[in-house]
Design a protein around this motif. Structure first.
Motif, PDB file in Angstrom:
ATOM      1  N   ASP A 147     -28.487 -16.623  -9.637  1.00  0.00           N
ATOM      2  CA  ASP A 147     -29.858 -16.864 -10.113  1.00  0.00           C
ATOM      3  C   ASP A 147     -29.997 -18.100 -10.983  1.00  0.00           C
ATOM      4  N   ARG A 197     -40.037 -16.510 -14.202  1.00  0.00           N
ATOM      5  CA  ARG A 197     -38.683 -16.526 -14.788  1.00  0.00           C
ATOM      6  C   ARG A 197     -38.704 -16.027 -16.231  1.00  0.00           C
ATOM      7  N   CYS A 227     -27.725 -13.397 -16.909  1.00  0.00           N
ATOM      8  CA  CYS A 227     -27.749 -11.957 -16.668  1.00  0.00           C
ATOM      9  C   CYS A 227     -27.682 -11.251 -18.024  1.00  0.00           C
ATOM     10  N   GLU A 229     -24.671 -12.290 -10.891  1.00  0.00           N
ATOM     11  CA  GLU A 229     -26.117 -12.474 -11.012  1.00  0.00           C
ATOM     12  C   GLU A 229     -26.446 -13.815 -11.687  1.00  0.00           C
ATOM     13  N   GLU A 272     -38.801 -12.220 -16.034  1.00  0.00           N
ATOM     14  CA  GLU A 272     -37.477 -11.696 -15.669  1.00  0.00           C
ATOM     15  C   GLU A 272     -36.499 -11.859 -16.834  1.00  0.00           C
TER      16      GLU A 272
END
Length: 163
Positions: free
Chosen positions: A100, A50, A104, A96, A53
């Motif tokens: 998630d 994470r 985003c 998103e 990302e």
């Protein structure tokens, strides 16, 4: 995970059930402890995948034009898709962020504009703290069958299914 268990059990498939369960328990204990050690060594606020990302999205959020619509809502333009972000409800029209539970690019730009910590928008499930808690318990061996505390109903085989 299934493939990992399958390959791990190749040599143990012909073992008696109790021995097979011991092999599984031993491997699971090792995996669990390895992950606990990794989790405790993390220095970033988020789990490794994470955090990676998150950093990628953070880099992509640079240079986006952000317009505050009200105290908690921002319109973010730039890139292929624009988004309307609600920082309070942790949502974005790109969806998103909603799906998630990781900000985003629009939410990151909005948080930066609002001077809100972007990490405060991340689901707690992605934090180092939760990662450590997930592997906090120990998987102990079952022990010798002679030491098991088995209820009489099980010994007799006389138990009714729950209704």
């Amino acid at each position: 995970m299934v493939e990992s268990l399958n390959s791990m059990l190749v040599n143990a498939r012909d073992f008696p059930y109790v021995a097979l369960l011991d092999v599984i328990q031993e491997k699971m204990s090792k995996w669990w402890n390895d992950r606990r050690i990794i989790a405790m060594a993390i220095t970033a606020p988020l789990t490794p995948s994470r955090e990676s990302e998150f950093r990628s999205r953070f880099a992509q959020s640079n240079g986006r034009h952000t317009l505050q619509l009200n105290p908690v809502t921002y319109h973010v333009k730039g890139g292929e898709l624009e988004g309307v972000v609600d920082i309070f409800n942790k949502t974005c029209t790109c969806k998103e962020f909603d799906i998630d539970k990781l900000p985003c690019v629009h939410a990151i730009a909005a948080a930066h504009h609002a001077q809100v910590s972007v990490y405060s928008l991340v689901s707690p499930y992605y934090t180092k703290e939760y990662y450590v808690l997930a592997y906090g318990e120990t998987i102990y061996p079952v022990g010798s069958q002679s030491q098991w505390d088995v209820p009489n109903e099980v010994h007799k085989g006389s138990f009714a299914p729950r209704s």
